[in-house]
Scaffold this motif. Structure first.
Motif, PDB file in Angstrom:
ATOM      1  N   UNK A   1     116.605  34.460  44.040  1.00 32.42           N
ATOM      2  CA  UNK A   1     117.939  34.601  44.613  1.00 32.42           C
ATOM      3  C   UNK A   1     118.731  35.613  43.794  1.00 32.42           C
ATOM      4  N   UNK A   2     119.244  36.653  44.458  1.00 31.24           N
ATOM      5  CA  UNK A   2     119.981  37.710  43.785  1.00 31.24           C
ATOM      6  C   UNK A   2     121.436  37.698  44.199  1.00 31.24           C
ATOM      7  N   UNK A   3     122.322  37.698  43.226  1.00 31.14           N
ATOM      8  CA  UNK A   3     123.756  37.805  43.467  1.00 31.14           C
ATOM      9  C   UNK A   3     124.206  39.183  43.011  1.00 31.14           C
ATOM     10  N   UNK A   4     124.855  39.918  43.910  1.00 29.00           N
ATOM     11  CA  UNK A   4     125.268  41.285  43.613  1.00 29.00           C
ATOM     12  C   UNK A   4     126.770  41.308  43.318  1.00 29.00           C
ATOM     13  N   UNK A   5     127.117  41.666  42.101  1.00 32.38           N
ATOM     14  CA  UNK A   5     128.502  41.917  41.739  1.00 32.38           C
ATOM     15  C   UNK A   5     128.761  43.417  41.875  1.00 32.38           C
ATOM     16  N   UNK A   6     129.964  43.848  41.581  1.00 30.55           N
ATOM     17  CA  UNK A   6     130.277  45.275  41.680  1.00 30.55           C
ATOM     18  C   UNK A   6     129.508  46.103  40.660  1.00 30.55           C
ATOM     19  N   UNK A   7     129.279  45.542  39.475  1.00 32.42           N
ATOM     20  CA  UNK A   7     128.676  46.321  38.385  1.00 32.42           C
ATOM     21  C   UNK A   7     127.418  45.689  37.810  1.00 32.42           C
ATOM     22  N   UNK A   8     127.077  44.493  38.272  1.00 35.65           N
ATOM     23  CA  UNK A   8     125.983  43.721  37.672  1.00 35.65           C
ATOM     24  C   UNK A   8     125.186  43.038  38.777  1.00 35.65           C
ATOM     25  N   UNK A   9     123.889  42.906  38.552  1.00 35.18           N
ATOM     26  CA  UNK A   9     123.042  42.107  39.438  1.00 35.18           C
ATOM     27  C   UNK A   9     122.575  40.874  38.675  1.00 35.18           C
ATOM     28  N   UNK A  10     122.582  39.729  39.344  1.00 36.47           N
ATOM     29  CA  UNK A  10     122.081  38.492  38.757  1.00 36.47           C
ATOM     30  C   UNK A  10     120.985  37.937  39.636  1.00 36.47           C
ATOM     31  N   UNK A  32     130.406  50.150  30.324  1.00 39.37           N
ATOM     32  CA  UNK A  32     131.166  49.007  30.834  1.00 39.37           C
ATOM     33  C   UNK A  32     132.651  49.342  30.943  1.00 39.37           C
ATOM     34  N   UNK A  33     133.253  48.872  32.027  1.00 32.43           N
ATOM     35  CA  UNK A  33     134.687  48.967  32.251  1.00 32.43           C
ATOM     36  C   UNK A  33     135.250  47.542  32.310  1.00 32.43           C
ATOM     37  N   UNK A  34     136.512  47.422  32.630  1.00 30.88           N
ATOM     38  CA  UNK A  34     137.122  46.089  32.711  1.00 30.88           C
ATOM     39  C   UNK A  34     136.392  45.210  33.717  1.00 30.88           C
ATOM     40  N   UNK A  35     136.004  45.788  34.858  1.00 33.25           N
ATOM     41  CA  UNK A  35     135.307  45.014  35.885  1.00 33.25           C
ATOM     42  C   UNK A  35     133.997  44.454  35.367  1.00 33.25           C
ATOM     43  N   UNK A  36     133.196  45.297  34.697  1.00 38.84           N
ATOM     44  CA  UNK A  36     131.919  44.803  34.184  1.00 38.84           C
ATOM     45  C   UNK A  36     132.129  43.709  33.143  1.00 38.84           C
ATOM     46  N   UNK A  37     133.098  43.870  32.280  1.00 39.75           N
ATOM     47  CA  UNK A  37     133.343  42.841  31.263  1.00 39.75           C
ATOM     48  C   UNK A  37     133.674  41.503  31.908  1.00 39.75           C
ATOM     49  N   UNK A  38     134.536  41.529  32.911  1.00 38.75           N
ATOM     50  CA  UNK A  38     134.910  40.278  33.580  1.00 38.75           C
ATOM     51  C   UNK A  38     133.746  39.699  34.363  1.00 38.75           C
ATOM     52  N   UNK A  39     132.929  40.576  34.966  1.00 39.48           N
ATOM     53  CA  UNK A  39     131.759  40.083  35.704  1.00 39.48           C
ATOM     54  C   UNK A  39     130.710  39.519  34.766  1.00 39.48           C
ATOM     55  N   UNK A  40     130.551  40.116  33.591  1.00 37.44           N
ATOM     56  CA  UNK A  40     129.604  39.570  32.623  1.00 37.44           C
ATOM     57  C   UNK A  40     130.037  38.181  32.177  1.00 37.44           C
ATOM     58  N   UNK A  41     131.310  37.975  31.979  1.00 41.25           N
ATOM     59  CA  UNK A  41     131.783  36.637  31.634  1.00 41.25           C
ATOM     60  C   UNK A  41     131.435  35.643  32.740  1.00 41.25           C
ATOM     61  N   UNK A  42     131.629  36.026  33.992  1.00 41.38           N
ATOM     62  CA  UNK A  42     131.258  35.156  35.106  1.00 41.38           C
ATOM     63  C   UNK A  42     129.764  34.844  35.084  1.00 41.38           C
ATOM     64  N   UNK A  43     128.974  35.878  34.835  1.00 43.68           N
ATOM     65  CA  UNK A  43     127.518  35.712  34.825  1.00 43.68           C
ATOM     66  C   UNK A  43     127.089  34.714  33.762  1.00 43.68           C
ATOM     67  N   UNK A  44     127.628  34.857  32.550  1.00 40.48           N
ATOM     68  CA  UNK A  44     127.229  33.937  31.480  1.00 40.48           C
ATOM     69  C   UNK A  44     127.561  32.497  31.837  1.00 40.48           C
ATOM     70  N   UNK A  45     128.679  32.284  32.503  1.00 44.94           N
ATOM     71  CA  UNK A  45     129.044  30.918  32.868  1.00 44.94           C
ATOM     72  C   UNK A  45     128.179  30.398  34.015  1.00 44.94           C
ATOM     73  N   UNK A  46     127.822  31.264  34.950  1.00 41.80           N
ATOM     74  CA  UNK A  46     126.916  30.850  36.026  1.00 41.80           C
ATOM     75  C   UNK A  46     125.546  30.470  35.468  1.00 41.80           C
TER      76      UNK A  46
END
Length: 261
Positions: A1-10, A32-46
Motif C-alpha cells: 500500500x502506497x501513500x503519496x504525499x506532495x514530497x514523500x512516498x510511503x 527539503x522545504x517546509x512541506x517535506x518537513x511537515x510531511x516527514x513528521x506525519x510519516x514518522x507518526x503513521x
C-alpha cells in the motif's frame, strides 16, 4: 500500500513488516522545504502507529542526489521572533518524534548539508558506490552548527571538523565513508534499494519489542553519563525482555545462519 504525499512516498509492506519512505523531489535534488518537513513528521507518526510495521527504509528518488539539504530556493518560513525559530531537523527526525522502529538509510548520489540530518538519525546507513558526502555550509557563508552535532556521534570529532571546514572542496567518497564509519556497507547502484529492504526485513523479523527497545536504549544513552546510561539500560531490559520473549514464543521464527560480511 502506497501513500503519496506532495514530497514523500510511503509504502507499507505488511508481509515483510517494512515501511519504505522515499524522498520524492528529484527535480530539486530531494532538498527539503517546509512541506517535506511537515510531511516527514506525519510519516514518522503513521509508521510509529502501525503495529504491523517493525522496520523502515529511507531512500530517495532520482540518480543525482539522495538530498541536497534545505531547499534554498524556497522560504522555510521561520516565525518573525527569533526565539520561536525551530530546527527543521526536529521534524525530519524519527527520534525527535519518538519513533523507535529501526531505520535503514540508503544513500545514492550526493548527500550534503541538511541531508546529513537523515544520515545522523538512521540506525543503519548503506550507500551506493557513486555516493558522495560533504557539508556545503561554510562554502555558502553559513555556520555549520547543527548537522555536525549528530555527525560527531557517528564519525568522531576529527572527521566531522574536516567535513565541516572543507565545505564544497572535498567530497567523501563511498569507500572513505565506509572507512570512517559514516556507512556500514557499500553496494552497486542497482542493488541499493533491494539491499536496504533486505536488511530492514531481516531486522523486522525479530521481536519488535526487542528491536525498538534496543534502538531506544542505545540512542538515549548518548545523552547520559556512562553510569546513568547503564542504569537506564538495565531498566529497559527488565521491562522489554519478558515482552520480547513472549512475542518470540507466540510465532514461529525461522532460524537462518548469520550473514558474514
Amino acid at each position: 500500500m502506497t501513500t503519496r504525499f506532495d514530497t514523500v512516498l510511503l509504502d507499507l509492506d505488511h508481509e515483510a513488516r517494512v515501511a519504505t519512505v522515499t524522498l520524492n523531489r528529484p527535480e530539486a535534488l530531494n532538498a527539503f522545504n517546509r512541506t517535506m518537513c511537515e510531511e516527514m513528521r506525519q510519516v514518522w507518526h503513521l509508521v510509529k502507529a502501525d503495529e504491523d510495521i517493525n522496520a523502515v527504509v529511507l531512500r530517495a528518488a532520482g540518480e543525482r542526489a539522495f538530498s541536497a539539504g534545505l531547499d534554498v530556493k524556497s522560504s522555510y518560513g521561520q516565525p518573525e521572533i527569533v526565539w520561536n525559530h525551530e530546527d527543521p531537523g526536529e521534524l525530519l527526525s524519527p527520534k525527535w518524534q519518538k519513533m523507535w522502529k529501526p531505520l535503514v538509510c540508503a544513500v545514492q548520489g550526493m548527500c550534503t548539508a541538511g541531508a546529513l540530518y537523515f544520515v545522523n538519525e538512521a540506525d543503519v546507513v548503506i550507500c551506493a558506490q557513486g555516493a558522495t558526502f560533504f557539508d556545503s555550509h561554510v562554502s555558502a557563508g553559513l555556520v555549520s552548527a547543527l548537522e555536525p552535532v549528530g555527525l560527531m556521534r557517528r564519525i568522531g570529532l576529527g572527521e566531522t571538523l574536516r567535513m565541516a571546514l572543507m565545505g564544497n572542496d572535498e567530497r567523501v567518497c563511498a569507500q572513505t565513508a565506509l572507512r570512517i564509519g559514516l556507512v556500514t556497507e557499500v553496494v552497486a547502484e542497482e542493488d541499493l534499494w533491494s539491499r536496504a529492504h533486505q536488511i530492514a526485513a531481516t531486522i523486522a523479523a525479530k521481536p519488535p519489542t526487542a528491536t525498538q527497545g534496543t534502538v531506544k536504549a542505545i540512542w538515549e544513552s548518548l545523552d547520559k553519563p556512562y553510569r546513568a546510561a547503564m542504569d537506564q539500560g538495565l531498566i529497559y531490559t527488565r521491562l522489554g525482555n519478558p515482552l520480547a520473549k513472549a512475542e518470540l514464543a507466540a510465532r514461529a521464527v525461522p532460524k537462518t545462519p548469520p550473514r558474514i560480511r
